[in-house]
Scaffold this motif. Structure first.
Motif, short mmCIF file in Angstrom:
data_model
loop_
_atom_site.label_atom_id
_atom_site.label_comp_id
_atom_site.label_asym_id
_atom_site.label_seq_id
_atom_site.Cartn_x
_atom_site.Cartn_y
_atom_site.Cartn_z
N LEU A 68 36.79 5.43 3.38
CA LEU A 68 37.48 5.60 2.11
C LEU A 68 36.50 5.92 0.98
N LEU A 69 35.28 5.38 1.05
CA LEU A 69 34.25 5.73 0.08
C LEU A 69 33.86 7.21 0.20
N SER A 70 33.91 7.74 1.41
CA SER A 70 33.31 9.04 1.71
C SER A 70 34.27 10.21 1.65
N VAL A 71 35.55 10.00 1.92
CA VAL A 71 36.43 11.09 2.28
C VAL A 71 36.66 12.09 1.15
N ARG A 72 36.43 11.71 -0.09
CA ARG A 72 36.67 12.65 -1.19
C ARG A 72 35.49 13.61 -1.41
N GLY A 73 34.38 13.38 -0.72
CA GLY A 73 33.25 14.29 -0.84
C GLY A 73 33.50 15.60 -0.13
N ASP A 74 32.75 16.63 -0.51
CA ASP A 74 32.93 17.93 0.13
C ASP A 74 32.19 18.02 1.45
N ASP A 75 31.61 16.92 1.91
CA ASP A 75 30.99 16.86 3.23
C ASP A 75 31.93 16.33 4.29
N VAL A 76 33.04 15.72 3.88
CA VAL A 76 33.93 15.03 4.82
C VAL A 76 35.38 15.43 4.56
N ASN A 77 36.11 15.65 5.63
CA ASN A 77 37.55 15.84 5.56
C ASN A 77 38.25 14.72 6.33
N ALA A 78 39.45 14.41 5.92
CA ALA A 78 40.28 13.48 6.68
C ALA A 78 40.88 14.21 7.86
N GLY A 79 40.64 13.72 9.07
CA GLY A 79 41.31 14.28 10.23
C GLY A 79 42.73 13.73 10.31
N GLY A 80 43.57 14.39 11.07
CA GLY A 80 44.91 13.86 11.28
C GLY A 80 45.99 14.83 10.92
N LEU A 81 47.11 14.70 11.61
CA LEU A 81 48.29 15.51 11.36
C LEU A 81 49.45 14.55 11.08
N PHE A 87 45.38 8.47 3.64
CA PHE A 87 43.97 8.81 3.76
C PHE A 87 43.79 10.32 3.55
N ALA A 88 44.67 11.11 4.16
CA ALA A 88 44.61 12.56 3.98
C ALA A 88 44.90 12.94 2.53
N ASP A 89 45.86 12.27 1.90
CA ASP A 89 46.16 12.55 0.49
C ASP A 89 44.96 12.22 -0.39
N THR A 90 44.29 11.12 -0.11
CA THR A 90 43.12 10.74 -0.88
C THR A 90 42.05 11.83 -0.82
N ASP A 91 41.88 12.42 0.35
CA ASP A 91 40.94 13.53 0.53
C ASP A 91 41.28 14.68 -0.41
N ASN A 92 42.56 14.81 -0.74
CA ASN A 92 43.03 15.89 -1.62
C ASN A 92 43.27 15.41 -3.05
N ILE A 94 45.06 13.02 -4.18
CA ILE A 94 46.43 12.56 -4.45
C ILE A 94 46.45 11.07 -4.14
N TYR A 95 46.64 10.24 -5.15
CA TYR A 95 46.44 8.81 -5.00
C TYR A 95 47.76 8.04 -5.08
N ASP A 96 47.92 7.11 -4.18
CA ASP A 96 49.07 6.20 -4.16
C ASP A 96 48.52 4.78 -4.19
N ASP A 485 39.30 13.05 -14.13
CA ASP A 485 40.26 11.94 -14.20
C ASP A 485 40.63 11.43 -12.81
N LYS A 486 40.19 12.13 -11.76
CA LYS A 486 40.41 11.71 -10.37
C LYS A 486 39.18 11.05 -9.77
N ALA A 487 38.17 10.77 -10.61
CA ALA A 487 36.90 10.28 -10.09
C ALA A 487 37.03 8.93 -9.38
N TYR A 488 37.95 8.09 -9.84
CA TYR A 488 38.06 6.74 -9.28
C TYR A 488 39.46 6.50 -8.73
N LEU A 489 39.51 5.72 -7.69
CA LEU A 489 40.81 5.34 -7.12
C LEU A 489 41.53 4.42 -8.09
N PRO A 490 42.87 4.45 -8.07
CA PRO A 490 43.62 3.54 -8.93
C PRO A 490 43.53 2.11 -8.40
#
Length: 510
Positions: A68-81, A87-92, A94-96, A485-490
């Protein structure tokens, strides 16, 4: 830490799994109840047990925390369908705030911070009862260093978070990030004089444990967040000038069994199956990072879950730089991923860009991702015979000397003065191991690029750098749009509902 007795020792104290129950009255004693057994506060052995309690707390790293610390970086993508959609939304970006991972990250690590703070409070009682004051001060300093590191990571994730310096709930407060970083830096200044002047692996009591150089590194990391580059240069320069650290000569195996307790590692979480095919096994759940479908060289070795993927952007960046060992180490390739690279014009790639690793594990195509993290991969041939869990017996690397060198180099390129050599000498030490030619007149961008190549998939280092430097263009890639404004998780909804302290701060700072 190297021994079985350290790895499985039970902490002296136990905390409830829940902070700040629903009451809004901060002074209600029942809100924070620490349970403790009978403790002999005159016993040096019991004091050591309290220290081990701090390490044991840190060792209990959840599988979801670093991803969760890493996934928003441009080195890592969230896998999964569809699986772990949050987790995938966080990568993009989009925070819940009702997503369970956010609450788990916050709750787990702040429970750890509070537990370590309780251990510190207990250690003070040993000193009051005549146990060697210098020894207790060392144990307290080690615990402070662990607490500072965790608080730093939480602040990188959420921004303004709790400062917990006392188990007294009325003393807990939420501070702005810059004030937290300064507090962490000050805490490390308090800790350094009481810590051992040694490489962690040279400790006789706890090989791999905290020393003054761990605290200096945490101080440098806090000052990097503050953009106090002179503070970064001063702290990292002391580490470099100690001559106690060196880069491990085999980057590929640095993240595997041969790299355990190497002289590059400043902090690592140690795990062990004690060399036995069954029985006790203190380990981390690495399956989250692993490929979902493989044919291992050792039949029966389990595959992973496929939720953590090196980004195509990172892989192209590495190919464009003619990277070899770092790319091979960092990325596991599938045929589907290789085809994607070929379609993007990379038709003459090195031979290691192959779906079979040098250790004979074949990474088959799977639906959740095209690539997997090689830094979280343990070759099946390195598993203890009889053990089958993905990555079991592998340590979790936390801080490396390479990060110290590159923090020092960056600080100098941004105007700081240093007494541990030039920025060129520091960056070129890292580049030499990677098989790259030296740089003359290194710039800040050279250092940032070097960190991208060196630390991909590790502890969200890339994302933290991009946020600190406000590199919104780098994080806006492959259809993503990042704004500051998306720098930090809510703040997690569950925490806002439970904590009057947090709810009041959030309401006053919206």
């Amino acid at each position: 830490m190297k021994t079985k007795s350290f790895l499985i020792k039970i902490t002296l104290l136990a905390l409830p799994m829940f902070l700040w129950n629903c009451s809004e009255q901060l002074n209600e004693e029942q809100e924070l109840v620490v349970q403790q057994g009978d403790i002999d506060y005159t016993s040096e052995e019991s004091a050591f047990g309290a220290l081990v309690g701090s390490y044991r707390t840190f060792q209990s790293l959840g599988w979801e925390q670093v991803p969760l610390l890493s996934v928003r970086g441009d080195d890592v993508n969230a896998g999964g369908l569809g699986d772990q959609q949050g987790f995938a939304d966080t990568d993009n970006f989009i925070y819940d705030n009702n997503y369970w991972m956010y609450n788990s990250l916050w709750n787990s690590w702040f429970q750890d911070v509070l537990q370590i703070t309780v251990q510190i409070d207990q250690l003070e009682q040993f000193k009051e009862n005549g146990v060697d004051a210098n020894l207790i001060d060392q144990y307290i300093a080690e615990s402070k260093t662990l607490r500072g590191f965790i608080t730093l990571q939480l602040s990188r994730a959420f921004g303004d978070v709790y400062k917990i310096a006392s188990p007294d709930q009325t003393q807990i407060e939420v501070l702005p990030k810059d004030q937290l970083m300064q507090w962490i830096s000050d805490q490390m200044d308090e800790a350094v004089p009481d810590l051992l002047d040694a490489h962690p692996v040279d400790r006789n009591d706890l090989p791999g444990g905290i020393t003054k150089y761990t605290a200096l590194t945490v101080k440098a990391m806090a000052n990097l967040e503050l953009e106090n580059y002179q503070g970064v240069a001063d702290a990292t320069g002391q580490i470099i000038n100690s001559n106690k650290f060196e880069l491990f000569d085999d980057f590929y195996n640095l993240f595997k069994i041969p790299g355990k307790l190497s002289r590059e590692n400043i902090l690592e979480i140690q795990y062990s199956d004690f060399g036995q095919s069954s029985g006790d096994n203190v380990g981390h759940l690495y399956a989250f990072y692993g490929s979902q479908n493989w044919t291992p060289a050792v039949a029966g070795a389990s595959s992973g879950w496929g939720f953590y993927e090196p980004s195509l952007k990172y892989i192209k960046f590495m190919l464009d730089r003619d990277e070899t060992i770092r790319l091979e180490t960092s990325v596991l390739f599938t045929n589907r991923g290789i085809a994607e690279l070929e379609a993007a014009g990379y038709t003459n790639m090195p031979s290691f860009v192959n779906n079979t690793t040098r250790d004979g594990d074949r990474i088959n195509d799977y639906s959740r991702a095209m690539f997997a993290s090689g830094k979280h991969y343990l070759p099946s041939v390195q598993l203890t015979p009889g053990r089958t869990s993905y990555g079991t017996n592998k340590n979790y690397t936390v801080i490396r000397y390479a990060e110290v060198l590159l923090m020092y180099a960056e600080a100098l390129t941004r105007g700081a003065t240093g007494n541990a050599g030039s920025a060129d000498s520091a960056i070129n030490e890292v580049r030499q191991r990677a098989g790259l030619s030296p740089i003359n007149g290194a710039t800040s961008q050279d250092v940032i690029d070097e960190k991208f190549a060196e630390f991909a998939m590790e502890w969200g280092i890339r994302y933290a750098d991009m946020v600190r430097l406000e590199k919104t263009n780098e994080l806006s890639y492959d259809g993503r749009t990042f704004t500051m404004d998306k720098a930090y998780l809510p703040y997690p909804l569950a925490q806002l509902e439970q904590s009057f302290i947090l709810r009041e701060y959030a309401n006053n700072n919206n």
